[in-house]
Scaffold this motif. Structure first.
Motif, mmCIF file in Angstrom:
data_model
loop_
_atom_site.group_PDB
_atom_site.id
_atom_site.type_symbol
_atom_site.label_atom_id
_atom_site.label_comp_id
_atom_site.label_asym_id
_atom_site.label_seq_id
_atom_site.Cartn_x
_atom_site.Cartn_y
_atom_site.Cartn_z
ATOM 1 N N LYS A 162 -6.102 53.354 -40.873
ATOM 2 C CA LYS A 162 -5.181 54.468 -41.154
ATOM 3 C C LYS A 162 -3.789 53.943 -41.457
ATOM 4 C CE LYS A 162 -7.595 57.957 -38.371
ATOM 5 N NZ LYS A 162 -7.536 58.835 -37.183
ATOM 6 N N LEU A 163 -3.386 52.931 -40.710
ATOM 7 C CA LEU A 163 -2.072 52.327 -40.937
ATOM 8 C C LEU A 163 -2.009 51.690 -42.319
ATOM 9 C CD1 LEU A 163 0.635 51.829 -39.520
ATOM 10 C CD2 LEU A 163 -0.316 49.686 -38.643
ATOM 11 N N ALA A 164 -3.068 50.985 -42.703
ATOM 12 C CA ALA A 164 -3.113 50.364 -44.027
ATOM 13 C C ALA A 164 -3.027 51.415 -45.128
ATOM 14 C CB ALA A 164 -4.391 49.543 -44.171
ATOM 15 N N LYS A 165 -3.673 52.554 -44.890
ATOM 16 C CA LYS A 165 -3.646 53.634 -45.879
ATOM 17 C C LYS A 165 -2.227 54.150 -46.071
ATOM 18 C CE LYS A 165 -6.036 57.920 -47.111
ATOM 19 N NZ LYS A 165 -7.052 58.928 -46.679
ATOM 20 N N GLU A 166 -1.461 54.228 -44.977
ATOM 21 C CA GLU A 166 -0.063 54.661 -45.068
ATOM 22 C C GLU A 166 0.740 53.744 -45.982
ATOM 23 O OE1 GLU A 166 2.150 55.501 -41.487
ATOM 24 O OE2 GLU A 166 0.315 56.098 -40.430
ATOM 25 N N PHE A 167 0.389 52.450 -45.968
ATOM 26 C CA PHE A 167 1.112 51.464 -46.769
ATOM 27 C C PHE A 167 0.456 51.231 -48.126
ATOM 28 C CE2 PHE A 167 2.904 50.592 -42.645
ATOM 29 C CZ PHE A 167 4.172 50.126 -42.912
ATOM 30 N N LYS A 168 -0.588 52.033 -48.407
ATOM 31 C CA LYS A 168 -1.303 51.939 -49.690
ATOM 32 C C LYS A 168 -1.876 50.533 -49.909
ATOM 33 C CE LYS A 168 1.276 55.642 -51.984
ATOM 34 N NZ LYS A 168 1.852 56.151 -50.726
ATOM 35 N N THR A 169 -2.395 49.949 -48.829
ATOM 36 C CA THR A 169 -3.018 48.628 -48.883
ATOM 37 C C THR A 169 -4.527 48.767 -48.760
ATOM 38 O OG1 THR A 169 -1.091 47.541 -47.900
ATOM 39 C CG2 THR A 169 -3.195 46.388 -47.731
ATOM 40 N N GLN A 170 -5.268 48.086 -49.623
ATOM 41 C CA GLN A 170 -6.723 48.102 -49.529
ATOM 42 C C GLN A 170 -7.162 47.466 -48.211
ATOM 43 O OE1 GLN A 170 -8.090 46.035 -53.038
ATOM 44 N NE2 GLN A 170 -8.334 47.950 -54.167
ATOM 45 N N ALA A 171 -8.027 48.158 -47.476
ATOM 46 C CA ALA A 171 -8.455 47.650 -46.182
ATOM 47 C C ALA A 171 -9.888 48.062 -45.896
ATOM 48 C CB ALA A 171 -7.529 48.164 -45.076
ATOM 49 N N GLU A 172 -10.571 47.233 -45.112
ATOM 50 C CA GLU A 172 -11.952 47.506 -44.747
ATOM 51 C C GLU A 172 -12.248 46.901 -43.381
ATOM 52 O OE1 GLU A 172 -14.650 45.508 -47.377
ATOM 53 O OE2 GLU A 172 -13.545 43.605 -47.272
ATOM 54 N N VAL A 173 -13.273 47.440 -42.731
ATOM 55 C CA VAL A 173 -13.767 46.882 -41.478
ATOM 56 C C VAL A 173 -15.193 46.417 -41.717
ATOM 57 C CG1 VAL A 173 -14.312 47.310 -39.059
ATOM 58 C CG2 VAL A 173 -12.327 48.411 -40.095
ATOM 59 N N ILE A 174 -15.496 45.185 -41.341
ATOM 60 C CA ILE A 174 -16.840 44.652 -41.552
ATOM 61 C C ILE A 174 -17.370 44.036 -40.259
ATOM 62 C CG2 ILE A 174 -16.434 44.214 -44.006
ATOM 63 C CD1 ILE A 174 -16.090 41.255 -43.349
ATOM 64 N N GLU A 175 -18.670 43.866 -40.188
ATOM 65 C CA GLU A 175 -19.279 43.260 -39.017
ATOM 66 C C GLU A 175 -19.029 41.750 -39.003
ATOM 67 O OE1 GLU A 175 -23.393 44.259 -38.971
ATOM 68 O OE2 GLU A 175 -23.036 46.359 -38.412
ATOM 69 N N LYS A 176 -19.133 41.172 -37.828
ATOM 70 C CA LYS A 176 -18.867 39.744 -37.640
ATOM 71 C C LYS A 176 -19.729 38.874 -38.553
ATOM 72 C CE LYS A 176 -19.309 36.188 -34.050
ATOM 73 N NZ LYS A 176 -19.605 35.942 -32.617
ATOM 74 N N LYS A 177 -21.011 39.190 -38.652
ATOM 75 C CA LYS A 177 -21.916 38.377 -39.456
ATOM 76 C C LYS A 177 -21.511 38.380 -40.924
ATOM 77 C CE LYS A 177 -25.420 35.633 -39.403
ATOM 78 N NZ LYS A 177 -25.347 34.375 -38.631
ATOM 79 N N GLN A 178 -21.108 39.538 -41.420
ATOM 80 C CA GLN A 178 -20.671 39.633 -42.815
ATOM 81 C C GLN A 178 -19.409 38.803 -43.022
ATOM 82 O OE1 GLN A 178 -20.057 43.635 -44.255
ATOM 83 N NE2 GLN A 178 -19.260 42.936 -46.239
ATOM 84 N N ALA A 179 -18.505 38.868 -42.071
ATOM 85 C CA ALA A 179 -17.276 38.077 -42.170
ATOM 86 C C ALA A 179 -17.594 36.589 -42.203
ATOM 87 C CB ALA A 179 -16.358 38.393 -40.993
ATOM 88 N N GLU A 180 -18.525 36.166 -41.354
ATOM 89 C CA GLU A 180 -18.909 34.749 -41.308
ATOM 90 C C GLU A 180 -19.504 34.291 -42.638
ATOM 91 O OE1 GLU A 180 -19.979 34.203 -36.557
ATOM 92 O OE2 GLU A 180 -21.539 34.826 -37.967
ATOM 93 N N ASN A 181 -20.263 35.168 -43.295
ATOM 94 C CA ASN A 181 -20.944 34.808 -44.535
ATOM 95 C C ASN A 181 -20.023 34.769 -45.749
ATOM 96 O OD1 ASN A 181 -23.414 34.483 -43.265
ATOM 97 N ND2 ASN A 181 -24.046 36.604 -43.617
#
Length: 281
Positions: A162-181
């Motif tokens: 939500k904070l990123a949206k306020e600043f008009k910054t692209q943001a996402e949340v991903i699972e640990k395994k996806q981040a590792e890959n």
């Protein structure tokens, strides 16, 4: 009697803040002293009232009080409001004003040590707690273009999105395994969790098997100076940054809020490293 400053926390016996601030007061020639006050969470309201009653000029706030103190302050700085926590209080003629220098302290450390243009980089933040919120807020205020967060509980990262949206910054949340890959996708990787902190130094927040030498890897931990996470990143050829710079910078920024004067950060850094038994970062 000179001015009195302090630290509110629980516990505070391990803190290096008295060492660095008292040295800075003496070095600059300010008649002031800094003390660590161990405040039970049940008495934080009384402690804040005591700041006014005793005319304490200012203080730092550390765990577990950074959020709780906000209710009892007269004014909250905009950055601290966005972060949702206060680590610095200034007594301005009896009015207590709250600030947060944690995020700015980290960002200044990153800019100093990595010499990069933050706006062009892709960031991976590990963790979504208070430390992450401070860093994300400061990065967003710098205008970064892309932010990825990985956290054990995805829902906890929602406020950061939500904070990123306020600043008009692209943001996402991903699972640990996806981040590792997909570690090669990120220019800067930042561990904001306590995983790997002494005494549990053998643990890392995620696997760095897919890491390339193009990434900058940061860890907010400074005890040990080189966590297992940073050691592994160094083996991959990455530039690594530990938490000493953030600690020193946030302290220096607090000092500036209180006194209007800039302490010697390198002098502060040497004191911290001496206390930690290290000689470099």
């Amino acid at each position: 009697m000179g001015k009195v400053f302090g630290l509110l926390g629980h516990p505070v016996g391990h803190s290096m803040s008295p060492n660095i601030h008292n040295d800075a007061f003496g070095h600059i020639g300010i008649d002031a002293t800094y003390h660590a006050f161990d405040v039970d969470p049940n008495f934080i309201k009384d402690a804040i009232a005591g700041l006014k009653a005793l005319q304490i000029s200012g203080c730092n706030v550390t765990v577990p009080h950074k959020i709780a103190v906000m209710e009892y302050l007269d004014e909250i700085d905009e950055e601290a409001r966005l972060i949702g926590a206060v680590n610095t209080i200034v007594n301005v003629n009896g009015r207590l004003v709250g600030y947060n220098t944690d995020g700015r302290g980290f960002v200044e450390s990153l800019e100093e040590e990595a010499q990069i243009d933050l706006q062009t980089k892709r960031f991976l933040i590990i963790g979504a707690g208070g430390a992450a919120r401070g860093i994300v807020t400061s990065l967003l205020r710098k205008g970064i273009g892309h932010l990825t967060i990985t956290n054990r509980t995805a829902e906890k990262a929602t406020p950061l999105l939500k904070l990123a949206k306020e600043f008009k910054t692209q943001a996402e949340v991903i699972e640990k395994k996806q981040a590792e890959n997909q570690l090669s996708h990120y220019d800067v990787i930042i561990n904001t969790t306590s995983i790997g902190m002494s005494p549990n130094v053998e643990y890392t927040p995620l696997s760095l098997e897919q890491l390339t030498d193009k990434s900058i890897v940061c860890d907010l931990i400074y005890n040990p100076l080189d966590t297992a996470f940073l050691i592994e990143a160094k083996k991959k050829g990455c530039l690594t940054i530990n938490g000493v710079g953030m600690f020193v910078n946030q302290a220096a920024l607090s000092f500036e809020h209180w006194t209007g004067k800039k302490p010697e950060r390198e002098r502060m850094r040497k004191i911290v490293l001496t206390n930690l038994g290290g000689t470099s970062c």
